[in-house]
Design an enzyme around this catalytic site. Structure first.
Site, short mmCIF file in Angstrom:
data_model
loop_
_atom_site.label_atom_id
_atom_site.label_comp_id
_atom_site.label_asym_id
_atom_site.label_seq_id
_atom_site.Cartn_x
_atom_site.Cartn_y
_atom_site.Cartn_z
N LYS A 175 0.87 -1.19 0.00
CA LYS A 175 0.00 0.00 0.00
C LYS A 175 0.90 1.23 0.00
O LYS A 175 1.48 1.58 1.01
CB LYS A 175 -0.90 0.05 1.24
N GLU A 250 10.70 1.95 10.21
CA GLU A 250 11.70 2.95 9.82
C GLU A 250 11.00 4.30 9.95
O GLU A 250 10.05 4.57 9.21
CB GLU A 250 12.12 2.67 8.37
N CYS A 284 13.87 11.33 5.66
CA CYS A 284 14.10 10.97 7.06
C CYS A 284 15.55 11.25 7.43
O CYS A 284 15.88 11.40 8.60
CB CYS A 284 13.67 9.55 7.35
N GLU A 384 11.00 16.34 14.76
CA GLU A 384 11.11 16.24 13.30
C GLU A 384 10.10 17.16 12.63
O GLU A 384 8.91 17.12 12.94
CB GLU A 384 10.88 14.80 12.85
P1 ADP Z 1 4.36 10.48 6.34
O1 ADP Z 1 4.01 11.69 7.13
O2 ADP Z 1 5.80 10.27 6.14
O3 ADP Z 1 3.53 10.30 5.10
P2 ADP Z 1 2.65 8.57 7.65
O4 ADP Z 1 3.01 7.77 8.83
O5 ADP Z 1 1.49 9.48 7.74
O6 ADP Z 1 4.00 9.29 7.28
O7 ADP Z 1 2.39 7.64 6.39
C1 ADP Z 1 3.23 6.59 5.99
C2 ADP Z 1 2.39 5.48 5.42
O8 ADP Z 1 1.60 4.94 6.47
C3 ADP Z 1 1.40 5.91 4.34
O9 ADP Z 1 1.31 4.90 3.36
C4 ADP Z 1 0.10 6.04 5.10
O10 ADP Z 1 -1.03 5.87 4.28
C5 ADP Z 1 0.23 4.90 6.09
N1 ADP Z 1 -0.60 5.03 7.30
C6 ADP Z 1 -1.08 6.15 7.87
N2 ADP Z 1 -1.81 5.85 8.97
C7 ADP Z 1 -1.78 4.50 9.10
C8 ADP Z 1 -2.34 3.58 10.05
N3 ADP Z 1 -3.07 3.97 11.06
N4 ADP Z 1 -2.08 2.27 9.87
C9 ADP Z 1 -1.31 1.85 8.84
N5 ADP Z 1 -0.77 2.66 7.92
C10 ADP Z 1 -1.00 3.97 8.03
#
Ligand code: ADP
Length: 507
Positions: A175, A250, A284, A384
């Site tokens: 995903k 990560e 990152c 961050e």
């Molecule tokens: P960033 O701010 O770097 O985008 P996120 O943690 O918001 O970091 O998103 C990283 C990935 O995690 C994306 O693919 C996002 O859709 C997914 N994501 C966000 N919330 C959740 C959740 N509750 N469970 C699993 N995946 C999630």
């Protein structure tokens, strides 16, 4: 009407069961609608897990060198389409074409590394403590891997996870971040073209809290690899802990570049401009703290401010652009909040505003921003930000610089500019980071070395290099006893102090 894209499940491109879609727009030009991608739901994840389980049964039996050969083809196809994919990545992610070409190249490097690993995947043969007995270890795949990826490296990070997982014999469900669904769609098209068997690679688009959460919570997915924010990583970690899943996290960084007075200052300046403002600070490993020795502090800040002011912002496909937009409005608002916080914590030496020139007003642009006289423990120096915001901190000696570097909860990368070999080696030893660069910026990992951080950056695993193959496989040990009798380890070969082993008597 924009194109409606599909999920890839069980070797077919399929519509989401929800019938819903989300928009993918260019962050540099919001009026540019790239397409519509599936806003999938739990049923789509269930179907992907069923397909991936079937795919796993054939793929795990495919010899590893044959799996590697397929990844070699994937590397060749990525090479042939490098420029086209890089352009698509810039359009949806915003960073410059030069950077997205590098992003795709990292995918190519990862494919070729994985291809050769198919002929290694070494185990050990170890002498048994008993006679006529053979002992060895080897690697087995685990099952269906759930891969959840962020927006900032739309090709490199998916391939870091997917190729080693596949090489080890697992099937995957990926995903991608909802801001960059196109690049992974192209990647999966390439895997299909290379002949990946049905069900081995599955792509389910959707939102994090919906599809991401469904993947993390699914009992049919024993392995999760996540790259993203520390906040989301915490949620993912909790669920995987409760479900006893194998998890690689990560997450964030607050990376520092240290400049010693003996350093090549031109080089250090070039390094921090690239480290802090490249990818608009959305890495990152981005440099978000600059630690300057007091002897060179004022001169360095002066030069830095002038150079950073001259960086050209714009759409990453336009030739001379150096800095693209932020990924979305939420991200720009977060940066703005930190600038507000920073104004109470340091001196705003540059930027601090949305960039709204004529060519920029339709995108999420933000000026390169520098705070000086920042205290090491303040929020802008420890949290961050994930944007083009640099905090400059003054230090008196190298031990103080090392201490400041280590005083944050993250531990991804660090950098030291010096000509002193002793300081260089001390930095490698003392800095609490997964990666330390000497005379190079905090960014620039190579695909064939382990990548990851200590403390709250990760949970002890590494992407890249040889180590990631251990994450995507389980060690299995085999003992073969050809003595023809019961041999009890630790007992029959060791009768105790002063007693002869039975084995010795028999012979
Ligand atoms: P960033 O701010 O770097 O985008 P996120 O943690 O918001 O970091 O998103 C990283 C990935 O995690 C994306 O693919 C996002 O859709 C997914 N994501 C966000 N919330 C959740 C959740 N509750 N469970 C699993 N995946 C999630």
């Amino acid at each position: 009407m924009a194109d409606k894209h599909k999920n890839f499940i069980g070797g077919e491109w399929v519509k989401p069961t929800t019938g819903e879609y989300f928009e993918n727009r260019n962050p540099a030009k919001q009026s540019d609608l790239i397409g519509l991608w599936p806003r999938s739901g739990r049923d789509d994840v269930d179907r992907a897990v069923e397909a991936a389980r079937r795919g796993y049964e054939t793929w795990r039996r495919t010899p590893a060198p044959e799996r590697g050969a397929l990844l070699k083809t994937v590397g060749d196809l990525l090479t042939a389409r490098k420029d086209e994919i890089a352009r698509a990545a810039t359009r949806e992610m915003g960073k410059t074409l030069q950077e997205t070409r590098g992003d795709v190249q990292e995918g190519i490097d990862t494919a070729y590394y994985a291809a050769t690993e198919g002929r290694r995947l070494f185990g050990h043969t170890v002498p048994s403590e008993l006679r006529d007995k053979w002992a060895m270890s080897f690697r087995r795949p685990i099952g269906v891997c759930g891969l959840i990826t962020p927006f900032n490296f739309p090709m490199a990070i998916p391939t870091w996870k997917m190729f080693p997982a596949l090489l080890c014999g697992n099937s995957v469900i990926i995903k991608p971040a909802e801001d960059v669904p196109h690049t992974v769609t192209l990647l999966v098209e390439i895997l299909e073209e290379a002949g990946i068997p049905r069900g081995v690679v599955n792509l389910v688009h959707g939102l994090g809290e919906e599809v991401g959460a469904a993947i993390v919570e699914h009992p049919g997915i024993p392995v999760i690899s996540f790259t993203g924010s520390t906040e989301t990583g915490r949620i993912v970690g909790r669920i995987c802990g409760e479900m006893h899943k194998r998890l690689s996290l990560e997450m964030g960084g607050k990376n520092a570049q240290i400049v010693m007075p003996d350093a090549d200052l031109d080089l250090a300046l070039e390094g921090v401009l690239w480290g802090a403002f490249g990818t608009t600070g959305q890495r990152c490993t981005a440099t978000s703290r600059l630690l300057l020795h007091e002897d060179i502090h004022d001169e360095f800040v002066d030069r830095l401010r002038k150079q950073a002011k001259g960086l050209k912002l714009g759409y990453g496909l336009d030739g001379d652009v150096e800095v693209g937009p932020l990924i979305n409005e939420a991200s720009r608002e977060k940066v703005e909040q930190y600038v507000e916080i920073g104004q109470g914590e340091g001196d705003l030496a540059l930027g601090g505003e949305r960039a709204t020139g004529r060519a920029l007003k339709d995108g999420f642009f933000f000026e390169p921003t520098i705070f000086t006289d920042v205290q090491p423990g303040s929020r802008i120096a420890t949290e961050e930000i994930f944007g083009p915001v640099l905090s400059v901190i003054r230090f008196g000696d190298v031990d103080e610089a090392f201490r400041i570097n280590n005083e944050v909860k993250y531990g991804l990368s660090s950098s030291v500019y010096t000509r002193d070999v002793n300081v260089s080696f001390r930095a490698l030893q003392e800095l609490d980071n997964g990666i330390t660069y000497v005379n190079a910026p905090t960014i620039g990992a190579e695909a064939h070395l382990p990548f990851g951080g200590v403390k709250q950056t990760g949970n002890g695993h590494r992407e890249g290099g040889w180590e990631v193959y251990e994450f995507y496989s389980e060690t299995k040990v085999g003992y073969l006893d050809y003595s023809g009798r019961l041999q009890r380890a630790q007992i029959d070969n060791y009768a105790g102090p002063g007693q002869e082993p039975e084995e010795a008597e028999r012979l």
